[in-house]
Design a protein around this motif. Structure first.
Motif, PDB file in Angstrom:
ATOM      1  N   LYS A 251       0.862  -1.210  -0.180  1.00 45.51           N
ATOM      2  CA  LYS A 251      -0.102  -0.151  -0.055  1.00 45.51           C
ATOM      3  C   LYS A 251       0.696   1.312  -0.107  1.00 45.51           C
ATOM      4  O   LYS A 251       0.503   2.283  -0.920  1.00 45.51           O
ATOM      5  N   LYS A 254       2.621   1.817  -3.477  1.00 46.34           N
ATOM      6  CA  LYS A 254       1.762   2.296  -4.380  1.00 46.34           C
ATOM      7  C   LYS A 254       1.383   3.726  -4.069  1.00 46.34           C
ATOM      8  O   LYS A 254       1.552   4.369  -5.161  1.00 46.34           O
ATOM      9  N   LYS A 255       1.152   4.063  -2.988  1.00 43.93           N
ATOM     10  CA  LYS A 255       1.064   5.506  -2.667  1.00 43.93           C
ATOM     11  C   LYS A 255       2.144   6.378  -3.082  1.00 43.93           C
ATOM     12  O   LYS A 255       1.868   7.352  -3.895  1.00 43.93           O
ATOM     13  N   LYS A 256       3.470   5.766  -2.970  1.00 40.96           N
ATOM     14  CA  LYS A 256       4.750   6.627  -3.421  1.00 40.96           C
ATOM     15  C   LYS A 256       4.476   6.636  -4.813  1.00 40.96           C
ATOM     16  O   LYS A 256       4.843   7.796  -5.460  1.00 40.96           O
ATOM     17  N   LYS A 258       1.966   6.601  -6.781  1.00 41.96           N
ATOM     18  CA  LYS A 258       1.175   7.704  -7.385  1.00 41.96           C
ATOM     19  C   LYS A 258       1.477   9.013  -7.161  1.00 41.96           C
ATOM     20  O   LYS A 258       1.441  10.058  -8.132  1.00 41.96           O
ATOM     21  N   GLU A 259       2.157   9.342  -6.033  1.00 42.05           N
ATOM     22  CA  GLU A 259       2.922  10.729  -5.748  1.00 42.05           C
ATOM     23  C   GLU A 259       3.794  11.006  -6.758  1.00 42.05           C
ATOM     24  O   GLU A 259       3.942  12.380  -7.220  1.00 42.05           O
TER      25      GLU A 259
END
Lengths: 271, 275
Positions: A251, A254-256, A258-259
């Motif tokens: 998770k 994935k967040k990184k 997206k950033e």
């Protein structure tokens, strides 16, 4: 949320007649979640039936009240019951039982943490029991190990713990509060003199027992046979911990990702 | 040399150092004992006070342990330095004595629900030479054996409060049954083997130890691990079995020594703190 991992405990009906293991139909699900406390470096929350424990780990800081240099870092663990967590109100000040549990918590986690990676520093681990329905210490140990991993503290292995209650010839895995108080009393009919509670912490990857705390009174054979039962229970909780950690890491990646994508797209707009 | 079973001071792995125990060393206490285990020196005093029992356990007395790591022992214990170790030892004793099979608290009851005896067991660590858990537990057992609880002659209820009359005769008292009191045995893991009764130097070079509380009837009342190491489950099982045999022999030896001291009676030589 997404980082929750759930494990359905299998009924050990095949073993019931042999060992007298008592499994309750409603103690089927355990929930574990990491990253629950935003202000902490790492945190985890565990729910084992009705027992709820939250654990936070903070950044390494200098060891207070110490002047010499120590080659290995230290773990400072605090275990606390919330005042409303047990049947009777608990004081805000840690009492003798909570201090003992803090000590057991520290002894369970120390062998698994790479203390040489943070010399002369101290990592704080705070475990708070929000609701106590038995086996709170074992839940806190599992939770604390996950919180340490979530905080990126270098570790050799995840530690998981389980509790076994013994009353006469019956053995209860992960006893509830009523079962725990039963196991603290001698069986009245005098058939057997065994009674007690055993909390054991285990690192399955290295097959090492990092803590074994027994109270009550029992024969040596009872104590040694429970080691095997606790080991099996720990192996199943280990899968849950691993899954939870994996979900947390994916998770975060994935967040990184997206950033990074958003940053790149905003550059193009600026140019 | 270590692998062949020898240690720095010439002992075998499962040998204890010479031990000396003397009871009745403090006159103001209801019971006392002093134990010297080579360089480790422990003084235990037991005081009896009248207290009200817990509401959920009206027929039971109370027992409380307190360990004071005196700065006399090492400079590290100055101020609050010894508090952590003291709490660890007192908690381990409280766990070991928790079961009703080890120490019968109903013997301390005076009037159910109203009055009971409370035993304050205070342990002073005068010198620290390794193996504190074992020495403390043996000294506590000896002190409890020596404890004389005053007999209650009469009781009257005076407007809700209880008025107790204790016996005037200082020799009219009852003894406590410590036949099932446990002794702690420390098994220290050094390399591949475990040793009993580690000295302070051996403790520093071990990865971890297992402390096991054993009664004379071979019941395990408390097990915990100290130190930063971990154990393979099979190693733990072996350690527990060794600890049980050692614990039984230590219990027997202490019992024999206490009986011998009692038989000497008035003619017993009092060494006190001079030896």
């Amino acid at each position: 949320m997404d980082r929750t991992a759930t494990l359905t405990k299998k009924e050990t009906s095949g073993h019931e007649s042999q060992l007298g293991l008592d499994t309750k139909a409603d103690r089927l699900t355990d929930h574990v979640k990491t990253g629950v406390v935003s202000q902490a470096k790492g945190s985890a929350y565990i729910e084992q039936s009705n027992t709820k424990v939250v654990c936070s780990v903070f950044d390494p800081r200098e060891i207070p009240r110490k002047s010499g240099y120590s080659v290995n870092g230290e773990l400072y663990c605090e275990f606390k019951f919330a005042p409303f967590s047990c049947i009777q109100w608990r004081s805000h000040q840690p009492d003798a039982f909570e201090k003992e549990c803090s000590l057991i918590l520290r002894r369970s986690l120390e062998p698994a943490v790479c203390r040489h990676e943070f010399p002369n520093f101290q990592v704080d681990v705070y475990a708070l029991v929000l609701e106590n329905d038995g086996s709170a210490l074992a839940a806190a140990i599992t939770c604390a190990a996950l919180a340490l991993a979530d905080a990126s503290v270098p570790m050799y292995d995840l530690v998981v713990a389980a509790t076994l209650g013994v009353h006469g010839d019956k053995k209860f895995m992960d006893p509830t509060v009523e079962e725990e108080s039963l196991c603290n009393i001698l069986p009245p009919d005098g058939r057997s003199r065994n009674h007690g509670i055993i909390t054991a912490a285990f690192s399955p990857a290295h097959q090492q027992m990092s803590e074994f705390a027994q109270s009550g009174a029992m024969d040596i054979d009872c104590a040694t046979s429970s080691i095997q039962l606790l080991r099996e229970a720990c192996e199943s909780i280990y899968l849950l911990s691993q899954q939870c950690l994996l979900k947390g890491v994916t998770k975060m990646l994935k967040k990184k990702q997206k950033e990074i994508k958003l940053d790149l797209s905003s550059d193009r707009i600026a140019c | 040399m270590y692998n062949r079973g020898f240690r720095c001071d010439g002992r075998m792995r499962l040998d204890y150092r010479p031990m000396e125990v003397e009871t009745d060393v403090v006159s103001h206490a209801s019971g006392s004992a002093r134990l010297r285990l080579a360089n480790t020196d422990i003084l235990v005093g037991v005081k009896t006070e009248i207290d009200t029992p817990y509401p959920e356990r009206p027929r039971e007395g109370k027992i409380e342990f307190f360990v004071d790591c005196s700065a006399n022992a090492t400079p590290a214990f100055e101020g609050r330095g010894g508090e952590e170790l003291g709490t660890e030892i007192s908690n381990s004793l409280a766990t070991a004595y928790q079961s009703s099979q080890t120490f019968d608290l109903t013997a301390l009851c005076i009037l159910p629900g109203q009055q009971c005896w409370k035993l304050y067991i205070d342990i002073l660590i005068l010198e620290c030479g390794g193996n504190l858990f074992d020495a403390v537990s043996l000294a506590v057992k000896a002190a409890l054996h020596n404890t004389r609880v005053p007999k209650v002659k009469g009781a009257c209820l005076d407007g809700g409060t209880v008025d107790l009359q204790l016996s005037d005769d200082p020799y009219d008292c009852c003894r406590l049954d410590v036949s099932d009191a446990p002794c702690l045995v420390t098994l220290c893991k050094i390399g591949d083997h475990c040793v009993v009764d580690p000295t302070a130097e051996e403790e520093t070079c071990s990865s971890g130890s297992v402390v096991i509380a054993i009664t004379e009837k071979s019941l395990v009342t408390s097990v915990f691990k100290t130190g930063v190491g971990s154990f393979h489950p099979q190693t733990l099982i072996d350690i527990l079995k060794v600890g049980q045999t050692i614990g039984l022999s230590v219990n027997k030896a202490l019992r024999a020594a206490l009986l011998e001291e009692e038989q000497q009676g008035r003619k017993k030589e009092c060494f006190g703190f001079l030896k």
